[in-house]
Write an enzyme that holds these catalytic residues in place. Structure first.
Site, PDB file in Angstrom:
ATOM      1  N   GLU A 182       4.840  -4.505  11.956  1.00 57.05           N
ATOM      2  CA  GLU A 182       3.811  -3.478  11.719  1.00 57.05           C
ATOM      3  C   GLU A 182       2.670  -4.165  10.993  1.00 57.05           C
ATOM      4  O   GLU A 182       2.766  -4.436   9.798  1.00 57.05           O
ATOM      5  CB  GLU A 182       4.391  -2.359  10.847  1.00 57.05           C
ATOM      6  CG  GLU A 182       5.429  -1.507  11.525  1.00 57.05           C
ATOM      7  CD  GLU A 182       4.856  -0.648  12.632  1.00 57.05           C
ATOM      8  OE1 GLU A 182       3.624  -0.601  12.802  1.00 57.05           O
ATOM      9  OE2 GLU A 182       5.656  -0.027  13.344  1.00 57.05           O
ATOM     10  N   GLU A 218       7.982   2.101  14.654  1.00 55.54           N
ATOM     11  CA  GLU A 218       8.784   2.735  13.623  1.00 55.54           C
ATOM     12  C   GLU A 218       8.772   4.240  13.874  1.00 55.54           C
ATOM     13  O   GLU A 218       7.974   4.754  14.645  1.00 55.54           O
ATOM     14  CB  GLU A 218       8.219   2.401  12.234  1.00 55.54           C
ATOM     15  CG  GLU A 218       8.362   0.909  11.943  1.00 55.54           C
ATOM     16  CD  GLU A 218       8.203   0.518  10.489  1.00 55.54           C
ATOM     17  OE1 GLU A 218       7.170   0.842   9.895  1.00 55.54           O
ATOM     18  OE2 GLU A 218       9.132  -0.126   9.954  1.00 55.54           O
ATOM     19  N   CYS A 233      -3.254   0.791   6.833  1.00 49.98           N
ATOM     20  CA  CYS A 233      -3.326  -0.103   8.003  1.00 49.98           C
ATOM     21  C   CYS A 233      -3.974   0.564   9.210  1.00 49.98           C
ATOM     22  O   CYS A 233      -4.679  -0.073   9.974  1.00 49.98           O
ATOM     23  CB  CYS A 233      -1.935  -0.571   8.360  1.00 49.98           C
ATOM     24  SG  CYS A 233      -0.789   0.804   8.545  1.00 49.98           S
ATOM     25  N   ASN A 238       0.798  -1.226   0.000  1.00 50.78           N
ATOM     26  CA  ASN A 238       0.000   0.000   0.000  1.00 50.78           C
ATOM     27  C   ASN A 238       0.835   1.283   0.000  1.00 50.78           C
ATOM     28  O   ASN A 238       0.424   2.282  -0.576  1.00 50.78           O
ATOM     29  CB  ASN A 238      -0.991  -0.012   1.167  1.00 50.78           C
ATOM     30  CG  ASN A 238      -0.314  -0.132   2.495  1.00 50.78           C
ATOM     31  OD1 ASN A 238       0.836  -0.587   2.586  1.00 50.78           O
ATOM     32  ND2 ASN A 238      -0.985   0.274   3.542  1.00 50.78           N
TER      33      ASN A 238
HETATM   34  P1  NDP Z   1       0.821  -9.586   3.506  1.00 43.18           P
HETATM   35  O1  NDP Z   1       0.862  -9.962   4.928  1.00 43.18           O
HETATM   36  O2  NDP Z   1       0.100 -10.450   2.560  1.00 43.18           O
HETATM   37  O3  NDP Z   1       2.309  -9.451   2.927  1.00 43.18           O
HETATM   38  C1  NDP Z   1       3.264  -8.585   3.498  1.00 43.18           C
HETATM   39  C2  NDP Z   1       4.636  -8.943   2.974  1.00 43.18           C
HETATM   40  O4  NDP Z   1       5.060 -10.181   3.553  1.00 43.18           O
HETATM   41  C3  NDP Z   1       4.683  -9.149   1.461  1.00 43.18           C
HETATM   42  O5  NDP Z   1       5.926  -8.673   0.974  1.00 43.18           O
HETATM   43  C4  NDP Z   1       4.581 -10.650   1.339  1.00 43.18           C
HETATM   44  O6  NDP Z   1       5.079 -11.148   0.129  1.00 43.18           O
HETATM   45  C5  NDP Z   1       5.417 -11.095   2.531  1.00 43.18           C
HETATM   46  N1  NDP Z   1       5.121 -12.431   3.033  1.00 43.18           N
HETATM   47  C6  NDP Z   1       3.949 -13.102   2.986  1.00 43.18           C
HETATM   48  N2  NDP Z   1       4.072 -14.304   3.622  1.00 43.18           N
HETATM   49  C7  NDP Z   1       5.348 -14.371   4.086  1.00 43.18           C
HETATM   50  C8  NDP Z   1       6.099 -15.361   4.820  1.00 43.18           C
HETATM   51  N3  NDP Z   1       5.534 -16.505   5.221  1.00 43.18           N
HETATM   52  N4  NDP Z   1       7.390 -15.108   5.109  1.00 43.18           N
HETATM   53  C9  NDP Z   1       7.957 -13.941   4.728  1.00 43.18           C
HETATM   54  N5  NDP Z   1       7.311 -12.978   4.024  1.00 43.18           N
HETATM   55  C10 NDP Z   1       6.026 -13.185   3.712  1.00 43.18           C
HETATM   56  O7  NDP Z   1       0.278  -8.094   3.492  1.00 43.18           O
HETATM   57  P2  NDP Z   1      -0.155  -7.228   2.235  1.00 43.18           P
HETATM   58  O8  NDP Z   1       1.013  -7.030   1.333  1.00 43.18           O
HETATM   59  O9  NDP Z   1      -1.410  -7.813   1.699  1.00 43.18           O
HETATM   60  O10 NDP Z   1      -0.445  -5.815   2.915  1.00 43.18           O
HETATM   61  C11 NDP Z   1      -1.625  -5.538   3.568  1.00 43.18           C
HETATM   62  C12 NDP Z   1      -1.484  -5.740   5.065  1.00 43.18           C
HETATM   63  O11 NDP Z   1      -0.392  -4.977   5.553  1.00 43.18           O
HETATM   64  C13 NDP Z   1      -2.695  -5.265   5.829  1.00 43.18           C
HETATM   65  O12 NDP Z   1      -3.031  -6.180   6.838  1.00 43.18           O
HETATM   66  C14 NDP Z   1      -2.224  -3.974   6.448  1.00 43.18           C
HETATM   67  O13 NDP Z   1      -2.920  -3.624   7.603  1.00 43.18           O
HETATM   68  C15 NDP Z   1      -0.799  -4.255   6.710  1.00 43.18           C
HETATM   69  N6  NDP Z   1      -0.064  -3.010   6.813  1.00 43.18           N
HETATM   70  C16 NDP Z   1       0.405  -2.612   8.037  1.00 43.18           C
HETATM   71  C17 NDP Z   1       1.036  -1.403   8.193  1.00 43.18           C
HETATM   72  C18 NDP Z   1       1.598  -0.989   9.513  1.00 43.18           C
HETATM   73  O14 NDP Z   1       2.508  -0.183   9.519  1.00 43.18           O
HETATM   74  N7  NDP Z   1       1.120  -1.469  10.640  1.00 43.18           N
HETATM   75  C19 NDP Z   1       1.200  -0.470   7.070  1.00 43.18           C
HETATM   76  C20 NDP Z   1       0.721  -1.010   5.824  1.00 43.18           C
HETATM   77  C21 NDP Z   1       0.086  -2.226   5.717  1.00 43.18           C
HETATM   78  P3  NDP Z   1       4.140 -11.146  -1.188  1.00 43.18           P
HETATM   79  O15 NDP Z   1       2.938 -10.318  -0.933  1.00 43.18           O
HETATM   80  O16 NDP Z   1       5.021 -10.557  -2.210  1.00 43.18           O
HETATM   81  O17 NDP Z   1       3.765 -12.561  -1.407  1.00 43.18           O
END
Ligand code: NDP
Length: 483
Positions: A249, A457, A283, A152
């Site tokens: 996060e 962060e 998020c 995002n």
């Molecule tokens: P995901 O949890 O699907 O993915 C986050 C990242 O982790 C991606 O790069 C993904 O790879 C990677 N990933 C997934 N599974 C694994 C694993 N088993 N081991 C290591 N890496 C892994 O989140 P989204 O990308 O869908 O983002 C949305 C989510 O992020 C929402 O829940 C949102 O709330 C949260 N978010 C939190 C923020 C915060 O600061 N608290 C800010 C922004 C978003 P890939 O997707 O490439 O497969």
């Protein structure tokens, strides 16, 4: 606009390609067009990135904080000079409107690099007087950090992780989300241009397997993830197995509480920002909007009137407020939640439909008469879907706001400042706003409690999260021994 990068990865100070890795298409969310592709990192690329980070880290840490800070500050300047091009790239990658990316993405990254550039030289230990002898502490970097981003805010997330890590003398391997691989590559190039030694910041592409390969590597001392709660559980468990430092996060379902004495226009503005900015893909969004029953009707009238005026469309047009969802998958997840809201009895007051393609557009959607048990009030949707819930008393709304596994953020609107501070203290959330919502200046720590995360962060807190004290006892008096 040509968005195809020179190579998929950036390792050891230069672009790196290995076409043997699985192809990841670059799709423009506003049209569904394929703009190019990158490749997921192969084992050889993961190895090269970790080896270069390991090799670079010691020399980087040996530089003075002022020298490291200068690199970060220069990178901030370059980002600002190229803000327009970087913002266009971010819009092509995420679909977020250019009106947002021009001010909230690369610009926030530049603020972050500048802030931690200034902070780098302030990383110091302390002296502890021990009555004759004394002790001192040295604040040391952790080593090689692995960072994994969500889709995002790709540039912002990369900077929020890289800047404090590098300021403290760490090296980093960053894996962006496979949905948004582009801007982290630009950050890597810019850091080198700004004087960062090769290997200090590396970017490799790929999905979960590549992330998992980084976290489990013995050379990695710290893992920082921005992602969903289910991913956070897996990544945190893997980090724990290796006894690594971790910052998580994660997601949220944050409450935005509007009391009967709130300024109604401000409260409506906040609810709009807290649900529809970045097409709801934020998020910390305040997706459970609790409105005091005395204010409910007036609030909903103004909210629907103003939201109906939102301009949805071409994200490259500066007049557009709402762009498409970042991916077709996310669009179908959000439509599924809207259907659930309807079938569980919430009252749809605005929106609710996808727009005809091309692109993954969806109307900003408002549900009223939402109750705490409904799925749309319990689960993170990550799309432009607002739930408005009624409440009668302060005590009741605090209990209901806290009745969730999440604890990322919370907001309170009231003119009674004593009540504002009292309620904020009672809310289980890491990042809170009074009479404001979703502003996240770099100077303020950001992060969640409960299932929404571990660690913070930004601000000084991030310097602590990327460094650790070494304690040194200095004997100035004779050594006593029992025999
Ligand atoms: P995901 O949890 O699907 O993915 C986050 C990242 O982790 C991606 O790069 C993904 O790879 C990677 N990933 C997934 N599974 C694994 C694993 N088993 N081991 C290591 N890496 C892994 O989140 P989204 O990308 O869908 O983002 C949305 C989510 O992020 C929402 O829940 C949102 O709330 C949260 N978010 C939190 C923020 C915060 O600061 N608290 C800010 C922004 C978003 P890939 O997707 O490439 O497969």
């Amino acid at each position: 606009m040509d968005v195809q990068p020179k190579a998929s990865h950036f390792v050891n100070g230069a672009p790196m390609e290995d076409a043997a890795g699985e192809a990841i298409p670059l799709i423009y969310p506003a049209t569904g067009e394929r703009l190019g592709q990158v490749h997921a990192a192969t084992e050889a690329v993961v190895e090269a990135a970790l080896a270069s980070a390991k090799a670079a880290q010691t020399g980087w840490a040996a530089m003075t904080g002022t020298e490291r800070g200068r690199v970060l500050t220069r990178a901030a300047q370059i980002i600002r000079e190229r803000n327009r091009a970087l913002s266009e790239l971010e819009t092509m990658d995420t679909g977020k409107p250019i009106s947002e990316t021009l001010v909230a993405d690369a610009a926030s990254g530049a603020d972050c690099l500048e802030y931690f550039g200034g902070m780098a030289a302030t990383l110091t230990g302390e002296t502890v007087e021990l009555g004759g002898d004394f002790a001192y502490t040295i604040r040391e970097p952790l080593g090689v950090c692995a960072a994994i981003g969500a889709w995002n805010y790709p540039m912002q997330i990369a900077c929020w992780k890289a800047a404090p890590a590098l300021a403290c003398g760490n090296a980093m391997v960053f894996k962006p989300s496979e949905e948004t691989p582009l801007s982290a590559l630009k950050l890597a190039e810019i850091l080198v241009e700004a004087g960062a030694p090769a290997g200090v910041f590396n970017v490799i592409q790929g999905a979960a397997e590549v992330g998992a390969a980084l976290i489990t590597d013995a050379r990695v001392a710290k893992v920082s993830l921005t992602g969903s709660v289910p991913t956070g559980r897996k990544v945190y468990a893997a980090a724990a197995e290796g006894l690594k430092h971790a910052t998580m996060e994660l997601g949220g379902k944050s409450p935005l509480i509007i009391f009967e004495d709130a300024d109604i226009e401000d409260a409506v503005s906040a609810a709009i920002n807290a649900n529809f900015y970045s097409t709801g893909q934020v998020c910390s969004n305040g997706t459970r909007v609790f409105v005091h029953r005395d204010l409910s009707a007036a609030f909903l009238d103004r909210l629907t009137e103003r939201t109906a005026r939102a301009v949805i469309g071409d994200p490259m047009d500066e007049a557009t407020h709402i762009g498409p969802m970042a991916s077709e998958r996310q669009l179908s997840i959000v439509l599924g939640y809207i259907e659930k809201g309807r079938s569980e009895g919430a009252r749809l007051v605005l929106g609710g439909k996808a727009l005809p393609g091309p692109g993954w557009f969806i109307e900003p959607t408002i549900f009223a008469d939402v109750t705490d048990e409904m799925t749309i009030a319990r689960e993170e949707i990550f799309g432009p879907v607002m739930s408005v819930l009624g409440f009668d008393s302060e005590e009741e709304v605090i209990a209901r706001a806290n009745a969730t596994e999440f604890g990322l953020a919370a907001g309170v609107f009231t003119r009674d400042l004593a009540r504002a501070h009292r309620v904020i203290r009672a809310l289980e959330a890491g990042t809170c706003w009074i009479n404001q919502y979703n502003l996240t200046p770099i100077e303020m720590p950001f992060g969640g409690v409960k299932a929404s995360g571990i660690g913070r962060e930004n601000a000084r807190a991030a310097m602590e999260a990327y460094s650790q004290p070494k304690a040194v006892y200095v004997g100035l008096t004779p050594v006593e021994a029992p025999f």
